[in-house]
Enzyme design. Sequence first.
Site, PDB file in Angstrom:
ATOM      1  CD1 TRP A 183     -44.303 -41.404  53.744  1.00  0.00           C
ATOM      2  CD2 TRP A 183     -44.066 -43.612  53.851  1.00  0.00           C
ATOM      3  NE1 TRP A 183     -42.992 -41.695  53.473  1.00  0.00           N
ATOM      4  CE2 TRP A 183     -42.811 -43.033  53.532  1.00  0.00           C
ATOM      5  CE3 TRP A 183     -44.157 -44.993  53.978  1.00  0.00           C
ATOM      6  CZ2 TRP A 183     -41.674 -43.793  53.335  1.00  0.00           C
ATOM      7  CZ3 TRP A 183     -43.023 -45.756  53.782  1.00  0.00           C
ATOM      8  CH2 TRP A 183     -41.794 -45.157  53.450  1.00  0.00           C
ATOM      9  CD  GLN A 215     -51.560 -45.883  50.854  1.00  0.00           C
ATOM     10  OE1 GLN A 215     -52.555 -46.506  50.520  1.00  0.00           O
ATOM     11  NE2 GLN A 215     -50.362 -46.429  50.871  1.00  0.00           N
ATOM     12  N   GLY A 216     -55.218 -43.051  53.542  1.00  0.00           N
ATOM     13  CA  GLY A 216     -56.663 -43.126  53.703  1.00  0.00           C
ATOM     14  C   GLY A 216     -57.341 -41.784  53.808  1.00  0.00           C
ATOM     15  CD  GLU A 239     -60.032 -44.904  56.339  1.00  0.00           C
ATOM     16  OE1 GLU A 239     -59.547 -44.900  57.493  1.00  0.00           O
ATOM     17  OE2 GLU A 239     -59.438 -44.393  55.371  1.00  0.00           O
ATOM     18  CG  HIS A 292     -52.384 -50.917  58.172  1.00  0.00           C
ATOM     19  ND1 HIS A 292     -52.893 -51.672  57.132  1.00  0.00           N
ATOM     20  CD2 HIS A 292     -53.075 -49.752  58.165  1.00  0.00           C
ATOM     21  CE1 HIS A 292     -53.852 -50.987  56.526  1.00  0.00           C
ATOM     22  NE2 HIS A 292     -53.986 -49.817  57.133  1.00  0.00           N
ATOM     23  NE  ARG A 328     -55.987 -48.885  60.478  1.00  0.00           N
ATOM     24  CZ  ARG A 328     -55.364 -47.730  60.275  1.00  0.00           C
ATOM     25  NH1 ARG A 328     -54.434 -47.330  61.119  1.00  0.00           N
ATOM     26  NH2 ARG A 328     -55.661 -46.985  59.230  1.00  0.00           N
ATOM     27  CG  HIS A 386     -49.874 -48.195  60.298  1.00  0.00           C
ATOM     28  ND1 HIS A 386     -49.265 -47.630  59.203  1.00  0.00           N
ATOM     29  CD2 HIS A 386     -51.057 -47.532  60.469  1.00  0.00           C
ATOM     30  CE1 HIS A 386     -50.028 -46.661  58.722  1.00  0.00           C
ATOM     31  NE2 HIS A 386     -51.124 -46.577  59.478  1.00  0.00           N
ATOM     32  NE  ARG A 395     -53.564 -44.283  64.072  1.00  0.00           N
ATOM     33  CZ  ARG A 395     -53.837 -44.292  62.772  1.00  0.00           C
ATOM     34  NH1 ARG A 395     -54.776 -43.501  62.282  1.00  0.00           N
ATOM     35  NH2 ARG A 395     -53.178 -45.102  61.957  1.00  0.00           N
TER      36      ARG A 395
END
Length: 564
Positions: free
Chosen positions: A61, A63-64, A129, A245, A291, A356, A391
């Site tokens: 799952w 994505q980034g 990011e 997230h 985040r 998340h 994180r």
Amino acid sequence: MKHNPNPTSEFSESAEEIPNQFDIIVVGSGAAGLYASLCLPPHFRVGLVTKDSLGSGSSPWAQGGIAAAIYPPDTPQLHLEDTLQAGAGLCDRQAVQFLVDHAAEAIEFLVNLGVDFDRAGEKLATTLEAAHSCPRVLHSRDTTGRAIVDVLMATVLKRPNIQVVSGAIALSIWPNPQTGRCQGVSVLYQSQIRWLQAKAVVLATGGGGQVFAKTTNPEVSTGDGIAIAWRGGAAVRDLEFFQFHPTALMKPGAPHFLISEAVRGEGAHLIDRQGRRFAFDYHPAGELAPRDVVSRAIFMHLQKTSDHPAEDNVYLDMRPIPPDKIRHRFPNIINVCKNWGIDVFNEPMPVAPAAHYWMGGITCDLMNRTSMPGLYAIGETASTGVHGANRLASNSLLECLVFASQLSKIEIDLTDHEYIDYTPSMILVQGKSDYAQELEKIEEIRHSLAALMWESAGICRTQTVLEAAIPIIFNWRKQLQKLEISKYLLTMNPWQNMQLSSPEAGKTLKALAETFNLLDIGYLILQSAAYRQESRGGHYRLDYPETSPDWQIHTVNKVNLPRK
């Protein structure tokens, strides 16, 4: 031992064909478990136990992408500084240094294995990011995790020393009663409870996002590894630190699909119902703040502006990104949103925070060793010290690979006297023919727990609410212990395998095992969050909103088991 003759399909076998002994058992088949299995020396007989199908965890799952400093002016030192900054004072500097120093070789391994990373000309493409000082996130469109897992999975299925056991949930670790050394696991597989012996067990079961009502995690993420390790006597730490997230899709009826950090990195705007970029009210970096900051900004903005903040959302607007770039970088996000009636080229998508990633986990060192001899942990299940209190984006896949590679150095003695000649008896257990009522009770408690945890240990927490939730969890656990199906979990004997009376009994027992695990990790999160009377990283207290130097310490939980 029988091996998979077909490397293109998943191994399938009956329960009777699983051996009682392996040299090493790996539990979990996301990126961490798959890569760990590949890194283990090939002369070991490896059992790869996975609760669902192979590669079904959170890794696909992702994505980034995966972070690595591979091109100047970026350096491992800058990557280290960004990670330490995000970790809010609780990172283990040695662990982070190890991570960033070995990042480039992990990427090289994946490229040589055949992972199809996006490219900019002849070079691997990198993007920016949140909280990264340089564009260092490598990606494969917006399905990087899937691209990595697919290649690892295909490679695992070609290895003759690895036996895949699919559809098996680990119920407990098996410590030696005299020495405390981990000597295997019990599993529920095809309506049987089986005890599998090994010289070493590697837990790679991922996180526990399903303990919260809103999560980007798949249904299998029920904290199994952390729960069974804790119950078995291994130390766990920093469980209060859960990353929420900021941008999960919030369309009625839709799953809380993750909208990658990379979308904001490429230029998308976070806006409210009036179209205003409100994130700058809370941090000068706006959408690209860490985040936890962005998640709290959304939470607090909705508290101020919405009559129903718990059900409301803000919006992520991709229209500032050139359409061709959206098509190239985010085809999966385009398709998912289209399936739910959202045209990302012409309208913003509704988003809100969701649980998340779990920074805490089973305490382990640079060699993945836990406090229990013979037990190892990697990936989100582990607390290596890399992530600290928060994180850094796209460090999770990197951690899986870099730390799993250490298992190539594992040393176990196959002639050790503890490696017993183990042939358990099989007993048939007769129970009620219809478990529907008990399954309904289990599912009711699981649903109620997720709602309780979101309300009490979500983005913003207080002492009163945290402490009030703990006895509720104790009460739910007592209710489950009274169910007939519970006796099979509570009376397990390593010298006896159990054959349950029906597939319905097996389904109910699996649901019970997961719910027990969720209750235990829920309790541990609440207890740790109530203990830490400050705000730091993914843990935010409304009643203690400041970060205190007195709390720059780890919280450790351990059950002290009696030894015979």
